[in-house]
Design a protein around this motif. Sequence first.
Motif, mmCIF file in Angstrom:
data_model
loop_
_atom_site.group_PDB
_atom_site.id
_atom_site.type_symbol
_atom_site.label_atom_id
_atom_site.label_comp_id
_atom_site.label_asym_id
_atom_site.label_seq_id
_atom_site.Cartn_x
_atom_site.Cartn_y
_atom_site.Cartn_z
ATOM 1 N N GLY A 63 0.799 -1.217 0.000
ATOM 2 C CA GLY A 63 0.000 0.000 0.000
ATOM 3 C C GLY A 63 0.830 1.264 0.000
ATOM 4 O O GLY A 63 1.969 1.281 0.464
ATOM 5 N N THR A 64 0.215 2.327 -0.518
ATOM 6 C CA THR A 64 0.812 3.649 -0.494
ATOM 7 C C THR A 64 -0.284 4.654 -0.127
ATOM 8 O O THR A 64 -1.405 4.554 -0.614
ATOM 9 C CB THR A 64 1.466 3.995 -1.842
ATOM 10 O OG1 THR A 64 2.142 5.246 -1.749
ATOM 11 C CG2 THR A 64 0.447 4.059 -2.979
ATOM 12 N N LEU A 65 0.055 5.600 0.735
ATOM 13 C CA LEU A 65 -0.931 6.536 1.256
ATOM 14 C C LEU A 65 -1.116 7.728 0.326
ATOM 15 O O LEU A 65 -0.144 8.370 -0.074
ATOM 16 C CB LEU A 65 -0.517 7.021 2.641
ATOM 17 C CG LEU A 65 -1.421 8.067 3.304
ATOM 18 C CD1 LEU A 65 -2.818 7.515 3.539
ATOM 19 C CD2 LEU A 65 -0.796 8.560 4.598
ATOM 20 N N VAL A 66 -2.363 8.014 0.021
ATOM 21 C CA VAL A 66 -2.729 9.208 -0.738
ATOM 22 C C VAL A 66 -3.598 10.083 0.162
ATOM 23 O O VAL A 66 -4.613 9.618 0.687
ATOM 24 C CB VAL A 66 -3.506 8.833 -2.019
ATOM 25 C CG1 VAL A 66 -4.058 10.092 -2.695
ATOM 26 C CG2 VAL A 66 -2.611 8.061 -2.972
ATOM 27 N N THR A 67 -3.177 11.319 0.334
ATOM 28 C CA THR A 67 -3.940 12.261 1.139
ATOM 29 C C THR A 67 -4.300 13.468 0.281
ATOM 30 O O THR A 67 -3.408 14.105 -0.293
ATOM 31 C CB THR A 67 -3.137 12.733 2.365
ATOM 32 O OG1 THR A 67 -2.737 11.592 3.135
ATOM 33 C CG2 THR A 67 -3.971 13.651 3.235
ATOM 34 N N VAL A 68 -5.584 13.767 0.198
ATOM 35 C CA VAL A 68 -6.067 14.891 -0.598
ATOM 36 C C VAL A 68 -6.630 15.943 0.354
ATOM 37 O O VAL A 68 -7.589 15.678 1.084
ATOM 38 C CB VAL A 68 -7.143 14.454 -1.602
ATOM 39 C CG1 VAL A 68 -7.549 15.634 -2.487
ATOM 40 C CG2 VAL A 68 -6.645 13.292 -2.451
ATOM 41 N N SER A 69 -6.011 17.107 0.356
ATOM 42 C CA SER A 69 -6.451 18.179 1.248
ATOM 43 C C SER A 69 -7.466 19.072 0.547
ATOM 44 O O SER A 69 -7.408 19.278 -0.662
ATOM 45 C CB SER A 69 -5.255 19.005 1.704
ATOM 46 O OG SER A 69 -4.640 19.625 0.600
ATOM 47 N N SER A 70 -8.368 19.625 1.343
ATOM 48 C CA SER A 70 -9.415 20.483 0.769
ATOM 49 C C SER A 70 -8.988 21.937 0.721
ATOM 50 O O SER A 70 -7.962 22.326 1.268
ATOM 51 C CB SER A 70 -10.699 20.355 1.595
ATOM 52 O OG SER A 70 -10.440 20.696 2.942
#
Length: 122
Positions: free
Chosen positions: A115-122
Amino acid sequence: QVQLVESGGGLVQAGGSLRLSCTASGRTLSSYAMGWFRQAPGKERERVAAISYAGANTDYADSVKGRFTISRDNAKNTVYLQMNSLKPEDTAVYYCAGGRSMATVIQQPGFWGQGTLVTVSS
């Protein structure tokens, strides 16, 4: 034994893009259908996209259709997930997985990456 390593995750603003890669070692991927899954905090893992062993057929979850594209380069033993127009709800750990057929990948993959973490900020 096939070993999968994902890369390309990170932090991106909403509306941005990322490309995930999944590279295999131990065996060629050209004999396998492949897929991407994701698991958001507190939620069950869900299928994102799948691709047949030669790349002729693809399948997408409704939530990512028109924004994400799965592809593969069998010569490089790598599968990709191009993610455009990212939304905060796309935040998750993304996993690469494989199986003997599209049906297998969609229902019960035979092998997984870490797995690899994807973080999308608003």
